[in-house]
Design a protein around this motif. Sequence first.
Motif, short mmCIF file in Angstrom:
data_model
loop_
_atom_site.label_atom_id
_atom_site.label_comp_id
_atom_site.label_asym_id
_atom_site.label_seq_id
_atom_site.Cartn_x
_atom_site.Cartn_y
_atom_site.Cartn_z
N ASP A 294 0.88 -1.18 0.00
CA ASP A 294 0.00 0.00 0.00
C ASP A 294 0.91 1.22 0.00
O ASP A 294 0.84 2.10 0.85
CB ASP A 294 -0.89 -0.03 1.25
N MET A 295 1.77 1.28 -1.01
CA MET A 295 2.97 2.11 -0.99
C MET A 295 2.74 3.61 -0.93
O MET A 295 3.63 4.36 -0.56
CB MET A 295 3.85 1.80 -2.20
N ASN A 296 1.55 4.05 -1.30
CA ASN A 296 1.29 5.48 -1.29
C ASN A 296 0.92 6.03 0.08
O ASN A 296 0.73 7.22 0.24
CB ASN A 296 0.18 5.82 -2.29
N VAL A 297 0.81 5.14 1.06
CA VAL A 297 0.32 5.55 2.38
C VAL A 297 1.42 5.43 3.43
O VAL A 297 2.13 4.44 3.48
CB VAL A 297 -0.88 4.66 2.79
N THR A 318 0.50 11.60 -1.66
CA THR A 318 0.27 11.92 -3.08
C THR A 318 -0.03 13.40 -3.28
O THR A 318 -0.62 13.79 -4.29
CB THR A 318 -0.90 11.09 -3.66
N GLU A 319 0.37 14.21 -2.30
CA GLU A 319 0.16 15.65 -2.43
C GLU A 319 1.38 16.30 -3.10
O GLU A 319 2.49 15.78 -3.01
CB GLU A 319 -0.04 16.28 -1.04
N HIS A 322 4.51 16.55 -1.11
CA HIS A 322 5.23 15.35 -0.68
C HIS A 322 6.40 15.11 -1.64
O HIS A 322 6.33 15.52 -2.80
CB HIS A 322 4.28 14.14 -0.65
N PRO A 323 7.43 14.39 -1.18
CA PRO A 323 8.62 14.23 -2.02
C PRO A 323 8.30 13.60 -3.38
O PRO A 323 7.60 12.58 -3.44
CB PRO A 323 9.51 13.29 -1.18
N TYR A 324 8.81 14.20 -4.44
CA TYR A 324 8.74 13.71 -5.82
C TYR A 324 7.35 13.82 -6.46
O TYR A 324 7.22 13.64 -7.67
CB TYR A 324 9.17 12.23 -5.92
N VAL A 325 6.31 14.06 -5.68
CA VAL A 325 4.95 13.90 -6.20
C VAL A 325 4.55 14.97 -7.21
O VAL A 325 3.83 14.68 -8.17
CB VAL A 325 3.93 13.84 -5.05
N ALA A 326 5.05 16.18 -7.01
CA ALA A 326 4.60 17.28 -7.89
C ALA A 326 4.86 16.97 -9.37
O ALA A 326 4.17 17.49 -10.24
CB ALA A 326 5.30 18.58 -7.49
N ALA A 327 5.84 16.12 -9.63
CA ALA A 327 6.17 15.80 -11.02
C ALA A 327 5.11 14.94 -11.69
O ALA A 327 5.08 14.85 -12.92
CB ALA A 327 7.50 15.06 -11.06
N TRP A 328 4.26 14.30 -10.91
CA TRP A 328 3.37 13.30 -11.48
C TRP A 328 1.94 13.79 -11.66
O TRP A 328 1.67 14.58 -12.55
CB TRP A 328 3.43 12.02 -10.61
N TRP A 329 1.02 13.33 -10.82
CA TRP A 329 -0.40 13.53 -11.04
C TRP A 329 -1.02 14.29 -9.88
O TRP A 329 -0.35 14.54 -8.89
CB TRP A 329 -1.08 12.16 -11.23
N PRO A 330 -2.29 14.63 -9.99
CA PRO A 330 -2.95 15.32 -8.88
C PRO A 330 -3.06 14.40 -7.64
O PRO A 330 -2.85 13.18 -7.73
CB PRO A 330 -4.35 15.63 -9.43
N PRO A 331 -3.41 14.98 -6.50
CA PRO A 331 -3.56 14.19 -5.26
C PRO A 331 -4.45 12.95 -5.46
O PRO A 331 -5.45 13.00 -6.17
CB PRO A 331 -4.23 15.17 -4.30
#
Lengths: 391, 391, 391, 391
Positions: A294-297, A318-319, A322-331
């Motif tokens: 449940d790797m996102n938690v 996924t915010e 949070h580290p690295y997240v801004a590069a990807w998708w919305p929350p």
Amino acid sequence: MSKTINVAMIGARFMGKAHSNAYLNVGKFFDLELQPVMKSVCARDAAGTQAFADQWGWERADTDWREVVAAGDIDLVDVCTPGDTHAPIAIAAAEAGKHVFCEKPLANTLEDARTMLAAVRKAGVRHMVNFNYRRCPAVSLARQMVEAGEIGEVRQWRATYLQDWLVDADSPYSWRMDKKIAGSGAHGDLNAHAIDLARFITGDEIAQVVGDMKTFVTERPYADGSGSGVGASGAAGKGGMGKVTVDDASIFLARFASGAIGTFEATRMAPGRKNYNRFEVSGSRGTLVWNFEDMNVLEYYSKDDPSNRQGFKRIMATEADHPYVAAWWPPGHVLGYEHGFVHGVYDLLQAIANGTEVAPDFRDGAQCVAVLEAVEKSVTAGSWQTVETVE
Amino acid sequence: MSKTINVAMIGARFMGKAHSNAYLNVGKFFDLELQPVMKSVCARDAAGTQAFADQWGWERADTDWREVVAAGDIDLVDVCTPGDTHAPIAIAAAEAGKHVFCEKPLANTLEDARTMLAAVRKAGVRHMVNFNYRRCPAVSLARQMVEAGEIGEVRQWRATYLQDWLVDADSPYSWRMDKKIAGSGAHGDLNAHAIDLARFITGDEIAQVVGDMKTFVTERPYADGSGSGVGASGAAGKGGMGKVTVDDASIFLARFASGAIGTFEATRMAPGRKNYNRFEVSGSRGTLVWNFEDMNVLEYYSKDDPSNRQGFKRIMATEADHPYVAAWWPPGHVLGYEHGFVHGVYDLLQAIANGTEVAPDFRDGAQCVAVLEAVEKSVTAGSWQTVETVE
Amino acid sequence: MSKTINVAMIGARFMGKAHSNAYLNVGKFFDLELQPVMKSVCARDAAGTQAFADQWGWERADTDWREVVAAGDIDLVDVCTPGDTHAPIAIAAAEAGKHVFCEKPLANTLEDARTMLAAVRKAGVRHMVNFNYRRCPAVSLARQMVEAGEIGEVRQWRATYLQDWLVDADSPYSWRMDKKIAGSGAHGDLNAHAIDLARFITGDEIAQVVGDMKTFVTERPYADGSGSGVGASGAAGKGGMGKVTVDDASIFLARFASGAIGTFEATRMAPGRKNYNRFEVSGSRGTLVWNFEDMNVLEYYSKDDPSNRQGFKRIMATEADHPYVAAWWPPGHVLGYEHGFVHGVYDLLQAIANGTEVAPDFRDGAQCVAVLEAVEKSVTAGSWQTVETVE
Amino acid sequence: MSKTINVAMIGARFMGKAHSNAYLNVGKFFDLELQPVMKSVCARDAAGTQAFADQWGWERADTDWREVVAAGDIDLVDVCTPGDTHAPIAIAAAEAGKHVFCEKPLANTLEDARTMLAAVRKAGVRHMVNFNYRRCPAVSLARQMVEAGEIGEVRQWRATYLQDWLVDADSPYSWRMDKKIAGSGAHGDLNAHAIDLARFITGDEIAQVVGDMKTFVTERPYADGSGSGVGASGAAGKGGMGKVTVDDASIFLARFASGAIGTFEATRMAPGRKNYNRFEVSGSRGTLVWNFEDMNVLEYYSKDDPSNRQGFKRIMATEADHPYVAAWWPPGHVLGYEHGFVHGVYDLLQAIANGTEVAPDFRDGAQCVAVLEAVEKSVTAGSWQTVETVE
């Protein structure tokens, strides 16, 4: 226009696929100062390697790693082979002045690991070990939180890295069950990750260990070559049974330098646990729990909350902050397994571009091997062993 | 050597990124009969579009979609724009003989959706709507199980698609709050997915509905242009407040053709729910539950288990014999948000290559719009409404 | 030495057992100002009632409730019968000057409920309806938190009360499927609880509703008398089939007086859901979630946490500073179903002792019936209905 | 008319309350052949004991346990005192011909435990140790399933019994931190349960162990007497600091006689874990997981399910055909902490009535102490120790 760096990857199986994906995608989601160029993939099987190169867009397919690491157009060597060849490849690459990115465990012996570390240091190249789980956003967040004191003083670590792909006695034999190639079984494959996460999150060192290692199924049929996945083997078609010379499960207790204590378990024999890489770390003020399945938690309990408002909080990492997240998708648009590899390659490329340190490096990799080796000694001795320190 | 198909994508924001990723990666993991060539990306902002093309490897950046859909070297038009422009783009593409892949909801009105369906049928091109959640492996598995009778006769459907990005009254205004562009709010954005999943999983049609739609925050500040994510807007820098003309939340009851009943909720105002797209479907023999936030897991309860061994089973849909999974990683190495897009593009390309049907097509998309529109009518009328059938 | 209060309980099945347990144990765990004396249990079956009295320690077993409620030594009448007899018993008790504790729903019709309310008011006796779930500690805590503004302004309510004991078409017929006795099915049995929880937690009133009610299995075999549990019936041994005249499932949408909106579902046809009484309430600052099947836990999300530390917190409501908990066990030593009944009896006895108000009273019970009745009207009318207000 | 058995209980704190509740309620829910009569409660504090007797309905309050165990009207002696007095009380009771029910751990030393076992055997009385968790229905079910081969051959055991009531350095001192009284800390208090569950579920014996025990907070303030709960102390009002002579945490590795391996952890220092008594047992065909904090649920993974329908199944052990459940409430109406005590007393009373064996008996209790003691020796020796076998 950004500069480029030419990459050669040695090994083209499970890790080769995961690394190729990382090189392909890292520049699409992250702003890079050095764009990786997928120059050469190298493995022993010429036809298979060419097919792999075609599929993933590697410019050329090679079969002799010694030529590849020496090639003038290669800047970074990525070592994705089984553990027994990490040392010769990485050392040759360093001696040729190439940066080295190496799969884990760094080596099958502490002696090899120390030699590799010396080689990269002497060469002055950048070096990194691919403990990919450090860079799941929830894990990176956990490190930030421990460092910021959000669980207080660390007291207890619990690691359980459980898989089940060898439960059946007729699961096929592969190189992963051969001690000469793999070094060990669940121990080096899974506990290496668990040890690295413990060191990463706590910032502490494991000082003493005592453990046990167990092989439940002592021989296995050779594969028919149709298999895939973690243990896919080159031993196909042999017929007969292969002798399992590695552990199916490895468990140990640990005393950290700080006085904290820990339990570790790695197994490939836990029905239902697929890639259950979990840690729970307790401190004097709180607890953090993470599990790759449940790797996102990231779960977080804080004693600093009001007494009747305390509870384990499921932080979905996924915010955008949070580290690295801004590069990807919305929350809430969750990430998967391969994203950790992309993050690792991103950090490595940035470190090379900027001449900065990147972790985990070969010293981290060697220290991890020191713990693995101390556990193996403790099994033989039946008593606690002190872990060697790699300076 | 595999054949190729030239793709043009109209729209280069959130969905443009997700679709680009799909075209880039689909051929790396899946064996394709038609390799997509990322020919043209088209959006109004020339500089931004060029940057997007450079980053993702689109061969050219265009700004006039009419020229693009008519261009001789384009085979497939991918419509990633807001809902108000789906109809003109898709119809023009069809009339130019291009296959059409369109984001959801298919259109902002049933009339537009019907016209689009007529256009693609007349042109004889392949058409698909990107209801991406159908192709999360756990969801595809759920469909297989319902079809195989594993929950018996379907009786009750519960859909809750919850997000929270508009909870704060000062979250910025974007085109997604403008009824003229977006058609509706949570209703068309989220309930469109929920309706499609209900149709997909049950194989049934929603016959009657009654609902309510609510706007909790009626005006919002214009963004300063620094935003990102789901609602990133072109309205940056205007200053002042924008009038919210769409719903924040949409709830409705449904009667299915079979006699089953259902509840649906979509909202952007549920603190803590990030992309909580969840369904729970009960039948006469069992229940299935899925939630995107834990997207790799399908929960299954079966009354066919022995009475004292029954329970909700968490099936981690990451085994090689689960839909789409064999192409990726070993068991338990979880997938993320973007993988559903890759699967959709894979199926579309295979369908085009083989001249076979692919779902959800524009009829599915139009039927979904028929349900959305019936709900809106029911809000006005205060009573149950019959859903039009799109043949 | 504490004073005593003599209790008569009418009805000796499922609820009779739960109430007996409460009277037996309340004084062991809580300091009471009025000790309940278990004076009389009354039901139609003389032998069965005597056995029940012997087992639970009721001083006498009676069969005529009219005599019991009139008896000079009875102070409190506890009504545990099916809904159709609540009104005559409660009214007679009130007219005899007895305090009245009544099971839910208060009555099968709003008219009856209003008459009951008038009777207890006229008599000046203490009156309470046993909506037991209000007094699970986690639910009581949720009310405190909403009242304190910890989720901000309430916007959306979601109630799902799911059971599965009628999924099988051959589950036996009981009085609970007879509209004349039970009033309705899942609607009055389960949605009554859901409505009460919505009113309790929000402090708001449901103003308008539209719903649907469905009977999936329209006739059922008469029981053979061996059954037990929720629906245990007096219809045993008849043979043949009984006509189901109540709903198996009831769903509705609600508009609250404040402008909040809600969805409600009650069903006895959801495989795997045993007593899944769940609510999720969202406000402008946070969300609370509770589910009886994990009754000791309250989930809480707060937007007041730092943006990258937000998440659903699992508050285990077993601390000494949570409602009612100090009377029981140390933290984490979880409570069960019957504890809510003990808490209700405790609060009722304290209110009688001190002459203070206790909720939910008959007005609450009548208002709940008003909502139930409005939903039933909406099903007939096919349109939204306004809920009558009980002053 | 059923026969009766007169009970005397020595000790009137936390366990005294839990046992009193069991005697009070067992006959209400279960059909008994021997009704317990709550004859005497005995503790040192005369006034407090009288109050306790009054509250719970014990016929008399005594202060001298020697008189009580010798009293002619006592049939069963229930030992709820701290561990250091178990031996003298139980032995005296046995010598007086009384059946003995004893709290865990059976004794603070293996020598004492062996003496107790010899005493009850010599006296020919019934004897039982109160490992209450065996009789949570989900745990009893787990035993049935392992015995029936539903997880195949047991290979790995994982026990974690985590609490957090001593995390704060200023949590007050109590007898539980005094080695002379308590014997050990988390080790004997919590690992005793974990060891018993391992023996119970597997039917196997722990043959060798190596462990570590740690005290993180070495002195604590004396309580002010206002406390309650697990560690409530008679040391109130002393002022000053008490020396902690027991462990806060105890971890060990185990080798079972069968070849299975295990990890065990007990701690009182895990923030957020309140009574997290969890085991996960893997076999060659499946896995079972249980955690007291969600005590009504047993998780089960079976490799005998079809390969793409496997998953952890949450069996809610609240069905009438689960152990002990039929006596209580309908499905899903969850049980709590105290129910395990009621079940233990039920089984003990039935065994006495019928002259049959009941487990866990003093031999089980002694074997558990043997494991505890071997772990303590391993800590001193720094090496694996063989566990003595109690015949």
